[in-house]
Design a protein around this motif. Structure first.
Motif, mmCIF file in Angstrom:
data_model
loop_
_atom_site.group_PDB
_atom_site.id
_atom_site.type_symbol
_atom_site.label_atom_id
_atom_site.label_comp_id
_atom_site.label_asym_id
_atom_site.label_seq_id
_atom_site.Cartn_x
_atom_site.Cartn_y
_atom_site.Cartn_z
ATOM 1 N N HIS A 12 0.830 -1.199 0.000
ATOM 2 C CA HIS A 12 0.000 0.000 0.000
ATOM 3 C C HIS A 12 0.870 1.256 0.000
ATOM 4 N N LYS A 13 1.911 1.244 0.820
ATOM 5 C CA LYS A 13 2.832 2.379 0.894
ATOM 6 C C LYS A 13 3.536 2.598 -0.446
ATOM 7 N N MET A 14 3.924 1.466 -1.069
ATOM 8 C CA MET A 14 4.635 1.561 -2.350
ATOM 9 C C MET A 14 3.739 2.175 -3.419
ATOM 10 N N VAL A 15 2.487 1.663 -3.461
ATOM 11 C CA VAL A 15 1.537 2.159 -4.462
ATOM 12 C C VAL A 15 1.264 3.637 -4.221
ATOM 13 N N ALA A 16 1.039 4.004 -2.922
ATOM 14 C CA ALA A 16 0.735 5.399 -2.578
ATOM 15 C C ALA A 16 1.886 6.318 -2.984
ATOM 16 N N SER A 17 3.117 5.898 -2.682
ATOM 17 C CA SER A 17 4.242 6.788 -2.997
ATOM 18 C C SER A 17 4.451 6.865 -4.506
ATOM 19 N N TYR A 18 4.155 5.772 -5.204
ATOM 20 C CA TYR A 18 4.271 5.784 -6.666
ATOM 21 C C TYR A 18 3.301 6.806 -7.247
ATOM 22 N N PHE A 19 2.025 6.764 -6.740
ATOM 23 C CA PHE A 19 1.026 7.698 -7.256
ATOM 24 C C PHE A 19 1.347 9.135 -6.896
ATOM 25 N N PRO A 24 1.207 13.973 -10.136
ATOM 26 C CA PRO A 24 1.395 15.367 -10.583
ATOM 27 C C PRO A 24 1.907 15.439 -12.016
ATOM 28 N N GLU A 25 2.758 14.481 -12.388
ATOM 29 C CA GLU A 25 3.281 14.445 -13.768
ATOM 30 C C GLU A 25 2.157 14.177 -14.760
ATOM 31 N N ILE A 26 1.265 13.241 -14.380
ATOM 32 C CA ILE A 26 0.159 12.901 -15.272
ATOM 33 C C ILE A 26 -0.770 14.104 -15.451
ATOM 34 N N ILE A 27 -1.040 14.805 -14.350
ATOM 35 C CA ILE A 27 -1.904 15.983 -14.424
ATOM 36 C C ILE A 27 -1.266 17.045 -15.331
ATOM 37 N N ARG A 28 0.051 17.247 -15.144
ATOM 38 C CA ARG A 28 0.758 18.216 -15.974
ATOM 39 C C ARG A 28 0.711 17.808 -17.447
ATOM 40 N N LEU A 29 0.846 16.504 -17.661
ATOM 41 C CA LEU A 29 0.806 15.963 -19.018
ATOM 42 C C LEU A 29 -0.539 16.243 -19.676
ATOM 43 N N ILE A 30 -1.626 16.030 -18.896
ATOM 44 C CA ILE A 30 -2.973 16.250 -19.436
ATOM 45 C C ILE A 30 -3.168 17.728 -19.774
ATOM 46 N N ILE A 31 -2.715 18.616 -18.862
ATOM 47 C CA ILE A 31 -2.862 20.055 -19.107
ATOM 48 C C ILE A 31 -2.091 20.463 -20.369
ATOM 49 N N LEU A 32 -0.871 19.949 -20.491
ATOM 50 C CA LEU A 32 -0.068 20.271 -21.678
ATOM 51 C C LEU A 32 -0.710 19.728 -22.944
ATOM 52 N N ALA A 33 -1.278 18.518 -22.836
ATOM 53 C CA ALA A 33 -1.920 17.909 -24.008
ATOM 54 C C ALA A 33 -3.105 18.767 -24.454
ATOM 55 N N LEU A 152 8.762 11.512 -21.516
ATOM 56 C CA LEU A 152 9.957 10.700 -21.291
ATOM 57 C C LEU A 152 10.136 10.410 -19.810
ATOM 58 N N SER A 153 9.948 11.460 -18.984
ATOM 59 C CA SER A 153 10.187 11.285 -17.551
ATOM 60 C C SER A 153 9.146 10.358 -16.930
ATOM 61 N N VAL A 154 7.886 10.444 -17.419
ATOM 62 C CA VAL A 154 6.842 9.549 -16.888
ATOM 63 C C VAL A 154 7.147 8.105 -17.287
ATOM 64 N N MET A 155 7.614 7.950 -18.517
ATOM 65 C CA MET A 155 7.914 6.599 -18.987
ATOM 66 C C MET A 155 9.049 5.963 -18.191
ATOM 67 N N HIS A 156 9.959 6.828 -17.713
ATOM 68 C CA HIS A 156 11.072 6.307 -16.913
ATOM 69 C C HIS A 156 10.765 6.302 -15.421
ATOM 70 N N GLY A 157 9.528 6.741 -15.077
ATOM 71 C CA GLY A 157 9.098 6.709 -13.678
ATOM 72 C C GLY A 157 9.760 7.760 -12.811
ATOM 73 N N GLY A 158 10.465 8.681 -13.414
ATOM 74 C CA GLY A 158 11.123 9.725 -12.630
ATOM 75 C C GLY A 158 10.272 10.982 -12.566
ATOM 76 N N THR A 159 10.855 12.076 -12.098
ATOM 77 C CA THR A 159 10.127 13.345 -12.077
ATOM 78 C C THR A 159 10.867 14.337 -12.952
ATOM 79 N N CYS A 160 10.110 15.302 -13.411
ATOM 80 C CA CYS A 160 10.699 16.317 -14.270
ATOM 81 C C CYS A 160 10.423 17.674 -13.666
ATOM 82 N N HIS A 161 11.466 18.483 -13.527
ATOM 83 C CA HIS A 161 11.269 19.782 -12.888
ATOM 84 C C HIS A 161 11.439 20.918 -13.871
ATOM 85 N N GLY A 162 11.222 20.604 -15.147
ATOM 86 C CA GLY A 162 11.476 21.618 -16.164
ATOM 87 C C GLY A 162 10.353 22.627 -16.339
#
Ligand SMILES: [Zn+2]
Ligand SMILES: [Zn+2]
Length: 163
Positions: A12-19, A24-33, A152-162
């Motif tokens: 549960h902790k792993m899933v929560a921290s993953y989300f 936030p990246e997914i939300i940013r992605l949707i806004i950009l799209a 790219l950053s979402v696909m690699h599971g990392g974060t992007c601060h650009g």
């Protein structure tokens, strides 16, 4: 039993921290799209308006020597300086000046919205201004680059601060 509970709480902790990282990246992605789609819509609609104005202010023809389409002094296209050849597609502007269709369309779309010979304007100021604004925005856009970086950053599971 205790081990199982521990396992689930860990999961549960792993899933929560993953989300928490990815959401936030997914939300940013949707806004950009949405931005990209909106820009694409504006580009298509301004191109459409521009082209329909050109169609309204000119007429298409296919050159036939026998049908006397061109007066003697209009045997050549003033843009490419080549003579009209039987079966070639042309466009006659409102001012009665005639050019090859591809020559005058390229001219009107990429250079000026006026007749190359008499400078009679073909497209209204308002549509012309919007057309150039949208085109400039498209050329200077950083949104698409930003979108690619985030993808790219979402696909690699990392974060992007650009952003
Ligand atoms: Zn030409
Ligand atoms: Zn003209």
């Amino acid at each position: 039993m205790g081990a199982l509970t521990k396992f689930f709480s860990h999961l549960h902790k792993m899933v929560a921290s993953y989300f928490l990282t990815v959401l936030p990246e997914i939300i940013r992605l949707i806004i950009l799209a949405i931005f990209v789609l909106w820009k694409f819509y504006r580009l298509v609609s301004s191109n459409y308006k521009y082209m329909s104005m050109i169609n309204k202010k000119s007429s298409k023809f296919v050159y036939r020597r026998n049908h006397g389409h061109l007066k003697s002094d209009f045997q050549e296209c003033a843009i490419c300086l080549s003579e009209f050849v039987e079966g070639e597609k042309g466009r006659e502007l409102e001012c009665k000046h005639m050019f090859h269709r591809h020559c005058v369309e390229k001219w009107l779309q990429e250079y000026k919205a006026t007749c190359p010979l008499c400078r009679n304007s073909i497209v209204s100021e308002e549509i012309l201004a919007e057309y150039h604004r949208v085109k400039d925005e498209q050329n200077n856009s950083i949104i698409e680059k930003e979108l690619a970086l985030i993808l790219l950053s979402v696909m690699h599971g990392g974060t992007c601060h650009g952003f």
